[in-house]
Design an enzyme around this catalytic site. Sequence first.
Site, PDB file in Angstrom:
ATOM      1  N   LYS A  41       0.779  -1.189  -0.043  1.00 42.78           N
ATOM      2  CA  LYS A  41      -0.110  -0.034   0.049  1.00 42.78           C
ATOM      3  C   LYS A  41       0.916   1.220   0.156  1.00 42.78           C
ATOM      4  O   LYS A  41       0.543   2.222  -0.713  1.00 42.78           O
ATOM      5  CB  LYS A  41      -0.997  -0.072   1.275  1.00 42.78           C
ATOM      6  CG  LYS A  41      -1.764   1.218   1.533  1.00 42.78           C
ATOM      7  CD  LYS A  41      -2.551   1.445   0.312  1.00 42.78           C
ATOM      8  CE  LYS A  41      -3.369   2.813   0.698  1.00 42.78           C
ATOM      9  NZ  LYS A  41      -4.605   2.913  -0.361  1.00 42.78           N
ATOM     10  N   LYS A  44      -0.104  11.885   5.686  1.00 40.99           N
ATOM     11  CA  LYS A  44       0.129  10.798   6.550  1.00 40.99           C
ATOM     12  C   LYS A  44       1.086   9.568   5.572  1.00 40.99           C
ATOM     13  O   LYS A  44       1.936   8.865   6.188  1.00 40.99           O
ATOM     14  CB  LYS A  44      -1.131  10.167   7.087  1.00 40.99           C
ATOM     15  CG  LYS A  44      -0.974   8.964   8.180  1.00 40.99           C
ATOM     16  CD  LYS A  44      -1.702   7.719   7.616  1.00 40.99           C
ATOM     17  CE  LYS A  44      -2.957   7.805   6.886  1.00 40.99           C
ATOM     18  NZ  LYS A  44      -3.631   6.574   6.370  1.00 40.99           N
TER      19      LYS A  44
END
Length: 294
Positions: free
Chosen positions: A171, A239
């Site tokens: 990811k 993030k």
Amino acid sequence: MNNVAVIGLGIMGLPMAINLVKAGHNVVGFNRSSARIDELVAAGGRGAASIPDAVRDANVVITMLPDSPDVEDVVSGPDGVFAHTPAGAYWIDASTIRPDVAVRLAGAARDAGLKPVDAPVSGGEAGAIEGTLSIMVGGEFADVEAIRGVLDAMGSTVVHVGPAGSGQTVKAANQLIVAGTIQLVAEALVFLEAHSVDTEASVKVLAGGLAGNRILDRKAAGMVARTFEPGFRVDLHHKDLGIVTAAARAAGVAIPLGSMVAQLMGTLRAEGHGSLDHSALLLLVEQMSGRSHA
Ligand code: NAD
């Protein structure tokens, strides 16, 4: 059919939970703000009053929360998932968090008698609604196979990529590619506009050649129209680029373009645009080009 508890009913978690309802699972949801729980109930799920209430009868628990500390908070402690989920149940963390935290929490889940699987997703809100997410799965092969039906209800590309934490590593790579691609599409659009070329026609032909990509397909029209309703918030991609940067450094891998787009995403956020869609990177390109309309 499974008893599935979904914790975190945000942009992604709610439509994922609704797809589980549609697939025939018994779904109970919990979220920090209750309006989202009401939407799940309206779609045929059950609402929980707390984490212990949500997971009490679950054989599958899914967390879909913003960041590593949120997942850690929700699973740990006397009121957390690990303390109240029946032994033998599966814990699927679909949030995007740090791979090292995923590995550590998977160990803690096993110590609590649970079977952990990290399963971060890609495909955005549209993919979550359509049930066509790409799901990158880390964990024990047998555990992944056992919950494949649950994952298939939320995604159309479900791939086991390795042991615990591997899904999060994949990811991170995904977020590197997406951020870089958005930045290049933003630069191309501002460039085309500066040359007064028809951007709609340009996007159409670009999408059919080697430059074709999902950002052009899904985001370019919104970027041209300057509508940056999320979607995927700049705060969250900031993030994720922090995760990518740290993980690349840990592996001793250079990510020159990734580092640059991480800086740009951070700048966009510092300028107060954290709640906009990540395609708002275009605003910075305009600003750097002296073409801001704001
Ligand atoms: P979001 O902010 O819309 O949703 C998060 C939800 O979690 C919110 O509803 C919030 O109320 C809830 N929450 C937070 N802390 C909680 C707690 N302690 N207890 C209960 N509920 C709590 O975020 P999102 O866009 O749905 O993203 C969720 C995760 O999925 C993130 O890790 C993100 O990076 C990832 N992701 C998002 C997208 C996207 O397009 N939005 C795509 C792929 C992956």
